[in-house]
Design an enzyme around this catalytic site. Structure first.
Site, PDB file in Angstrom:
ATOM      1  N   LYS A 286       0.803  -1.235   0.000  1.00  0.00           N
ATOM      2  CA  LYS A 286       0.000   0.000   0.000  1.00  0.00           C
ATOM      3  C   LYS A 286       0.834   1.283   0.000  1.00  0.00           C
ATOM      4  O   LYS A 286       0.372   2.320  -0.481  1.00  0.00           O
ATOM      5  CB  LYS A 286      -0.958   0.011   1.188  1.00  0.00           C
TER       6      LYS A 286
ATOM      7  N   ASP B 236      -9.712   3.225   1.815  1.00  0.00           N
ATOM      8  CA  ASP B 236      -9.762   2.666   3.170  1.00  0.00           C
ATOM      9  C   ASP B 236     -10.221   3.711   4.177  1.00  0.00           C
ATOM     10  O   ASP B 236     -10.920   3.393   5.141  1.00  0.00           O
ATOM     11  CB  ASP B 236      -8.378   2.154   3.584  1.00  0.00           C
TER      12      ASP B 236
ATOM     13  N   GLY C 151       1.387   0.238   9.244  1.00  0.00           N
ATOM     14  CA  GLY C 151       1.503   0.163   7.793  1.00  0.00           C
ATOM     15  C   GLY C 151       0.454   1.012   7.099  1.00  0.00           C
ATOM     16  O   GLY C 151      -0.122   1.942   7.683  1.00  0.00           O
TER      17      GLY C 151
END
Length: 288
Positions: free
Chosen positions: A71, A107, A132
């Site tokens: 990502k 997200d 992350g």
């Protein structure tokens, strides 16, 4: 579904991807709206990420999702970044627009929608486990919602420090810790978000927190959606906390991605039904 030379491709890249139900979710949505699209999942190793992105661009993919562990690193291989990706520092959705690959972060939207409707204790710190790309999205969502103090706990302390520094740069309070103090830290937080893969099948009995660490009436969101009720969520329920499955984040971030690729309103109910059916089928297969 009729697949032919005009079919547009969407996909998921990550490692691992075998657990993903995104293909079932998106293909059900394409079928429901009569769209000539297909969605597949491709396992892409870290060392192959650049080649994979260039290949997807070369074949004219309509768009793709990005999951662990790509990502953040995928950003350097894209042509442009949407504001959602720039401010988060992570990409989970890429759309092809006029031949260019544009990175988005849906997200953030997914986390905000999952928390919608809850009486969020914004006067208490919120805890994010992980540092992350998913954790960065969760932090951005919490800040947009109105949280002014966020705690980051991560196995690698330097990554936790980097995420905390980014949060501080927006004017909010942020603290970072290693996982060895996680239980103590969690007891003082009103919202807890697991942004790691811990608890995901086939390791469904793993959790970093137990019921004694989770405050009663807190809100616990696990971004892991397979299984739908993780060990963390079961422990949270036992503690008297309100729980939110990662399924809700999956569906809402997926709906936003679907709309970016197709310019059509996503059929949320169809997507939720497909996800639940796929997870139930997987559970039956693993239990037989």
């Amino acid at each position: 579904m009729l697949i032919n030379a005009s079919t547009k491709l969407c996909c998921l890249i990550g490692c691992p991807v075998a657990h993903s139900v995104s293909p079932q979710m998106h293909n059900a949505a394409f079928k429901a709206l009569g769209l000539n699209y297909v969605y597949l999942a491709f396992e892409v190793a870290v060392e192959d990420l650049e080649k994979a992105v260039r290949g997807l661009k070369a074949i004219g993919v309509a768009g793709f999702n990005v999951t662990i562990p790509h990502k953040i690193n995928v950003m350097k291989y894209l042509d442009e970044l949407d504001e959602s990706a720039e401010e988060t520092g992570a990409v989970n959705t890429v759309a092809s627009e006029d031949g260019l690959l544009i990175g988005y972060n849906t997200d953030v939207y997914g986390v905000m929608k999952a928390l919608e409707g809850f009486n969020l204790p914004k006067t208490k710190p919120a805890l994010i486990i992980g540092a992350g790309g998913a954790a960065r999205a969760a932090a951005n969502a919490l800040m947009k919602i109105g949280f002014n103090e966020i705690v980051i706990a991560n196995r690698t302390i330097e990554k936790a420090r980097q995420l905390a520094d980014w949060i501080k740069s927006t004017g909010r309070k942020a603290h970072f810790h290693s996982l060895d103090r996680l239980g103590y830290i969690a007891r003082g937080c009103g919202v807890i978000i697991n942004a790691t893969s811990i608890g995901m099948l086939p390791h469904a009995n793993e959790t970093l927190l137990t019921s004694k660490d989770i405050p009663e009436n807190s809100i616990v969101l696990d971004l892991v959606y397979n299984p739908p009720k993780t060990k963390l969520l079961r422990e949270a329920e036992r503690a008297g906390a309100k729980i939110i499955s990662g399924i809700e984040v999956l569906i809402h971030q997926g709906a936003r991605a679907f709309e970016l690729w197709t310019r059509c309103k996503a059929p949320i109910d169809v997507m939720r039904k497909a996800v639940l059916a796929a997870l139930e089928a997987e559970y039956r297969e693993s239990s037989s």
